[in-house]
Enzyme design. Sequence first.
Site, short mmCIF file in Angstrom:
data_model
loop_
_atom_site.label_atom_id
_atom_site.label_comp_id
_atom_site.label_asym_id
_atom_site.label_seq_id
_atom_site.Cartn_x
_atom_site.Cartn_y
_atom_site.Cartn_z
N ASP A 1 26.05 38.45 43.36
CA ASP A 1 27.52 38.52 43.51
C ASP A 1 28.05 39.36 42.37
O ASP A 1 27.32 39.70 41.43
CB ASP A 1 28.13 37.10 43.46
CG ASP A 1 29.64 37.10 43.69
OD1 ASP A 1 30.13 37.99 44.43
OD2 ASP A 1 30.35 36.25 43.11
N SER A 2 29.36 39.65 42.44
CA SER A 2 29.98 40.39 41.35
C SER A 2 30.05 39.55 40.08
O SER A 2 30.27 40.08 39.01
CB SER A 2 31.40 40.79 41.74
OG SER A 2 32.19 39.63 41.88
N CYS B 1 28.58 37.19 48.35
CA CYS B 1 29.75 37.98 48.04
C CYS B 1 30.35 38.47 49.36
O CYS B 1 29.70 39.23 50.09
CB CYS B 1 29.31 39.17 47.18
SG CYS B 1 30.64 40.34 46.89
N GLU C 1 38.72 33.71 37.38
CA GLU C 1 37.89 34.14 36.25
C GLU C 1 38.58 33.82 34.93
O GLU C 1 37.93 33.66 33.90
CB GLU C 1 37.56 35.64 36.35
CG GLU C 1 36.69 36.00 37.55
CD GLU C 1 35.22 36.21 37.22
OE1 GLU C 1 34.91 36.56 36.08
OE2 GLU C 1 34.39 36.02 38.14
N CYS D 1 35.78 34.64 50.26
CA CYS D 1 35.35 35.14 48.95
C CYS D 1 34.72 33.96 48.24
O CYS D 1 35.31 32.85 48.22
CB CYS D 1 36.55 35.67 48.16
SG CYS D 1 36.18 36.00 46.42
N HIS E 1 34.44 33.13 45.32
CA HIS E 1 35.17 32.54 44.20
C HIS E 1 36.12 31.43 44.65
O HIS E 1 36.49 30.56 43.87
CB HIS E 1 36.03 33.60 43.49
CG HIS E 1 35.27 34.48 42.53
ND1 HIS E 1 34.32 35.38 42.93
CD2 HIS E 1 35.36 34.61 41.18
CE1 HIS E 1 33.85 36.02 41.86
NE2 HIS E 1 34.47 35.57 40.79
#
Length: 271
Positions: A10-11, A73, A151, A185, A187
């Site tokens: 993933d990023s 992702c 984040e 997503c 996240h």
Amino acid sequence: MDDRPIGIFDSGFGGLTAVRALRALCPEENIVFFADNGRAPYGGRPRGQLRTMAHQNLAVAASCGAKLIFAACGTLSSNAADILAAYPVPAFGVLDAAVAEIAREKSKAPIGVIATEATVRSGAFQRALQAACPGREVHAAACPAFVPLIEGGRVERDDPKLRRAVEYYLQPLKERGVGTLLLGCTHYGLIAEALGDYLGGSVRLVDASCCAAAFIKDYLEENGLRGGAGTLRCLTSGELERFERLAPLFLGQSEPPQTETVPVMPAEEEA
Ligand code: DGL
């Protein structure tokens, strides 16, 4: 018994929620997780760059001897589904896993999809859901503020900034009466409480990260690939200290996982 690792990428930290769910479901599997923190976020990048990055991330996972590679992702799985499908090592992404989960629903209520800008722009989730769930409306909303908020640690359900962003992005979906909301997503599972609070208990939230774990387990079982000793090795292209500080939070454990740094790769656009 096949004890080669599962390669997941993933990023950044969102993919660790998929790793966490997979470890709960298949604790004996060996996992190598590549967090491309040095190039995060992915969600605002052009499609050509994302496709180059998909090739690069697949190569990182393959170089670790992965038996199965999973793009945890939404952004890469929606912009590079064909690249994953053609890869010589079996490779899937959250797009496959989440759509398979929603296709099992009996409901005919509209489906909402929230994801990064690049994911929504690709139209891949919308097309796949329309094909898998005939007769159901699909409405997608890009939510570019969510990843920076997450984040930055603003994940509490009563965080005022997060609540304002949730209302701003989800109001049009609420007005359309969505019965299922796909968190497209990886996240977004971390703000599921705030999303659920706004939509109310009658809307089913489908977290792409949790779908990933069930999808991987089924694939391994169907193909006789189960096995391992439950190891987790992480690679990050970002700062080691930051990864080791934040990863335990996303993994739900107290100690940082074994982590190495890898260089940031140049992300020229695919020709
Ligand atoms: N977690 C990733 C996704 O599912 C990427 C988020 C980002 O880097 O913008 O889309």
